[in-house]
Design a protein around this motif. Structure first.
Motif, PDB file in Angstrom:
ATOM      1  N   LYS A 194       0.896  -1.085   0.184  1.00 56.96           N
ATOM      2  CA  LYS A 194      -0.079   0.028  -0.039  1.00 56.96           C
ATOM      3  C   LYS A 194       1.025   1.328   0.042  1.00 56.96           C
ATOM      4  O   LYS A 194       1.711   1.365   0.971  1.00 56.96           O
ATOM      5  CB  LYS A 194      -0.744  -0.076   1.005  1.00 56.96           C
ATOM      6  N   TYR A 195       0.654   2.031  -1.010  1.00 55.37           N
ATOM      7  CA  TYR A 195       1.716   3.086  -1.186  1.00 55.37           C
ATOM      8  C   TYR A 195       0.801   4.493  -1.034  1.00 55.37           C
ATOM      9  O   TYR A 195      -0.419   4.546  -1.814  1.00 55.37           O
ATOM     10  CB  TYR A 195       2.331   3.148  -2.715  1.00 55.37           C
ATOM     11  N   ILE A 196       0.772   5.341  -0.293  1.00 51.40           N
ATOM     12  CA  ILE A 196       0.151   6.706  -0.005  1.00 51.40           C
ATOM     13  C   ILE A 196       1.108   7.700  -0.596  1.00 51.40           C
ATOM     14  O   ILE A 196       2.305   8.043  -0.346  1.00 51.40           O
ATOM     15  CB  ILE A 196      -0.317   6.937   1.269  1.00 51.40           C
ATOM     16  N   GLU A 197       0.601   8.471  -1.797  1.00 48.80           N
ATOM     17  CA  GLU A 197       1.296   9.546  -2.281  1.00 48.80           C
ATOM     18  C   GLU A 197       1.442  10.837  -1.356  1.00 48.80           C
ATOM     19  O   GLU A 197       0.585  11.065  -0.776  1.00 48.80           O
ATOM     20  CB  GLU A 197       0.550   9.949  -3.646  1.00 48.80           C
ATOM     21  N   PRO A 198       2.537  11.236  -1.199  1.00 46.43           N
ATOM     22  CA  PRO A 198       2.890  12.404  -0.400  1.00 46.43           C
ATOM     23  C   PRO A 198       2.088  13.652  -0.930  1.00 46.43           C
ATOM     24  O   PRO A 198       2.041  13.847  -2.301  1.00 46.43           O
ATOM     25  CB  PRO A 198       4.365  12.567  -0.565  1.00 46.43           C
ATOM     26  N   PHE A 199       1.824  14.490  -0.092  1.00 45.95           N
ATOM     27  CA  PHE A 199       1.300  15.796  -0.465  1.00 45.95           C
ATOM     28  C   PHE A 199       2.678  16.827  -0.935  1.00 45.95           C
ATOM     29  O   PHE A 199       3.712  16.511  -0.412  1.00 45.95           O
ATOM     30  CB  PHE A 199       0.726  16.558   0.910  1.00 45.95           C
ATOM     31  N   PRO A 200       2.426  17.574  -1.768  1.00 44.06           N
ATOM     32  CA  PRO A 200       3.301  18.583  -2.490  1.00 44.06           C
ATOM     33  C   PRO A 200       3.788  19.514  -1.247  1.00 44.06           C
ATOM     34  O   PRO A 200       3.018  19.666  -0.411  1.00 44.06           O
ATOM     35  CB  PRO A 200       2.525  19.400  -3.587  1.00 44.06           C
ATOM     36  N   LYS A 201       5.077  19.672  -1.124  1.00 46.95           N
ATOM     37  CA  LYS A 201       5.566  20.250  -0.094  1.00 46.95           C
ATOM     38  C   LYS A 201       5.038  21.655   0.444  1.00 46.95           C
ATOM     39  O   LYS A 201       4.596  22.132   1.609  1.00 46.95           O
ATOM     40  CB  LYS A 201       6.959  20.869  -0.125  1.00 46.95           C
ATOM     41  N   GLU A 202       4.509  22.577  -0.819  1.00 45.25           N
ATOM     42  CA  GLU A 202       3.866  23.565  -0.460  1.00 45.25           C
ATOM     43  C   GLU A 202       2.340  23.514  -0.100  1.00 45.25           C
ATOM     44  O   GLU A 202       1.712  24.658   0.472  1.00 45.25           O
ATOM     45  CB  GLU A 202       3.938  24.548  -1.565  1.00 45.25           C
TER      46      GLU A 202
END
Ligand code: NG6
Ligand code: CA
Length: 494
Positions: free
Chosen positions: A430-438
């Protein structure tokens, strides 16, 4: 209708095509049903369906919230393709008339189609006059009959819409709805808290109807107002009538519950049926409603030729804007079962929901670990009824008919989960895409008691040993992270 090349589906089953009934519960978590270990409430009807049917332990909604999940069931597409997100109560219809839909496909195969209950996919073209014909709506996208709560129980207008009209509309008391500004209509929760039966957060503190403040302002329509406590009787009655009216042809019924969404106001006869207060009592009520509709199928002699799916639109939420004591009375009950998160969340409990397929004349009981998504119902049902699909129809839907009807068959190899970010399942990864830094992480879930699972860095979990998504193994597995991220991007471009 859009055109395109035809995609081959399996040959259809012989004889009269089966009826199809989807029981679509709202906000029901994996652990909220008896057969998955519910502690605070009993669900004898659902448990019996589970015992006699196929229980899916890894079946998912496409999204951790309602509108996007419903969009996917009805279109066979992921919600992001149309930016589907939770809609206001006066939002326009999200599915364009003329586009491919599940009920429209079944109509082509000779089905009569009906939707009863919560809609929440928008109505009209942008400015709805609630006092005349309300369209486009379900009837313009493939349903022959509709009886709706237009959006949610906590959003105005709190009236039923049957086909194109508000039930009991009165032209001398026109209905006005506004989501931006106060109307000189019903009192509102912020100004008149003394009128409330349940306290509410700010978002749910607009017009007070039936002692409950809602989201949005409303004026007029006094004779048309629903009584929340009557939902179980009104909705099951409409479902039964639809079955009675259509019993001689194949039919498709999308029975869409208000329960166990907020505001939780079960009928008084369910009070105390659980140890969890209104949230648990609403689950007991939902179980009773399911039993009523199943009993009608049996009474009409249709049970052996009806494929029933029982499932939910997203994971559980305990507190969702009203003081209904859900948190305090939860005890040891685990709404998400062994999974982490819930409604709104990127963790598994956001989309992994109780799912049963019941078709007594056809399937052998059993438990299936196959990975399946609700987006697959479209192509699977097309195969079931022998209806070919165009190349550009239901593009995210996989024909999993064999998997749905046989608990020993494998499911998908991958599955997309939408929330405020995107997750991908690949077998047990299960992979959860990170939120963009900004981009700020959504933080409103904390006061709902839900863990969101949103981070600015990648997350990878091995569900075979870590079903609770506690140990992020992304740094140890950079190649898997990279390939799963690339796969999400490829799905987006499809
Ligand atoms: C949210 C509401 C929530 C619920 C949800 C829709 C908050 C603060 N409020 O905006 O109470 O109505 O929309 O639920 O979250 S759903 O099941 O239809 O997606
Ligand atoms: Ca929901």
């Amino acid at each position: 209708m859009p055109t395109g090349n035809m995609r081959q589906t399996d040959e259809k089953t012989t004889g009269r095509n089966p009826n199809i009934v989807i029981f679509y519960v709202d906000d029901l978590g994996y652990g909220d049903v008896g057969y998955n270990g519910a502690i605070g409430v009993k669900t004898p009807v659902v448990d019996r369906l589970a015992k006699e049917g196929i229980v899916f332990t890894d079946a998912h909604t496409t999204s951790a919230t309602c509108t996007p999940s419903r969009y996917s069931v009805l279109t066979g597409q992921h919600a992001f393709r149309n930016n589907a997100a939770i809609l206001q109560g006066d939002a326009p219809l999200l599915i364009q008339p003329g586009s491919y839909t599940l009920p429209g496909m079944l109509q082509k195969a000779g089905y009569r189609t009906g939707v009863v209950g919560k809609w929440h996919l928008g109505l009209g073209n942008g400015s709805i006059d609630w006092n005349s014909d309300i369209k486009p709506g379900p009837r313009e996208i493939g349903f022959d009959y509709s009886f709706l709560l237009p959006a949610t129980g906590d959003r105005v207008p709190t009236v039923y819409v049957e086909n194109h009209r508000v039930v009991n509309a009165d032209k001398n008391d026109p209905i006005v709805v506004n989501y931006e500004e106060k109307l000189d209509g019903y009192a509102n929760g912020l100004d008149s808290p003394n009128l409330l039966r349940q306290g509410a957060d700010k978002q749910h503190s607009n017009s007070i109807i039936n002692g409950i403040s809602r989201i949005g302002y409303m004026k007029g329509g006094k004779a048309a107002l629903w009584v929340d406590e009557e939902f179980p009787d009104v909705l099951t009655d409409k479902a039964k009538r639809f079955i009675q009216a259509e019993k001689d042809k194949p039919f498709f019924l999308f029975f869409s519950f208000h329960d166990i969404h907020v505001p939780r106001l079960p009928n008084p006869r369910f009070k105390g049926k659980s140890t969890m207060g209104p949230r648990g009592d609403a689950i007991a009520q939902m179980d009773w409603m399911t039993g009523e509709v199943i009993a009608e199928l049996k009474k009409q002699g249709l049970a052996d030729n009806t494929l029933v799916i029982f499932t939910s639109d997203n994971g559980p939420v305990i507190s969702d804007g009203y003081d209904d004591r859900a948190m305090e009375l939860l005890g040891n009950h685990k709404p998400g079962g062994p999974m982490r998160g819930g409604k709104y969340s990127a963790y598994e409990a956001g989309t992994r929901v109780p799912t049963v397929l019941w078709w007594p004349g056809k399937v052998k009981p059993g438990t299936s670990k196959a990975l399946v998504s609700q987006v697959d119902l479209y192509a699977s049902f097309a195969a079931l009824v022998g209806q070919p699909l165009a190349d550009n129809e239901a593009i995210d839907s996989q024909n999993l008919l064999t998997t749905l009807l046989d608990h020993t068959k494998p499911g998908r190899t991958w599955l997309l989960e939408e929330s405020y970010t995107t997750s991908l399942r690949k077998g047990d990864w299960k992979y959860i895409e990170p939120f963009p830094k900004e981009k700020r992480l959504p933080d409103f879930m904390a006061n709902k008691g839900v863990e969101g699972g949103f981070q600015h860095t990648p997350q990878l979990y091995d569900l075979s040993t870590d079903i609770g998504e506690k140990r992020n193994v992304s740094t140890e597995n950079p190649a898997i992270v990279a390939s799963m991220q690339a796969e999400i991007e490829a799905i987006r471009k499809k």
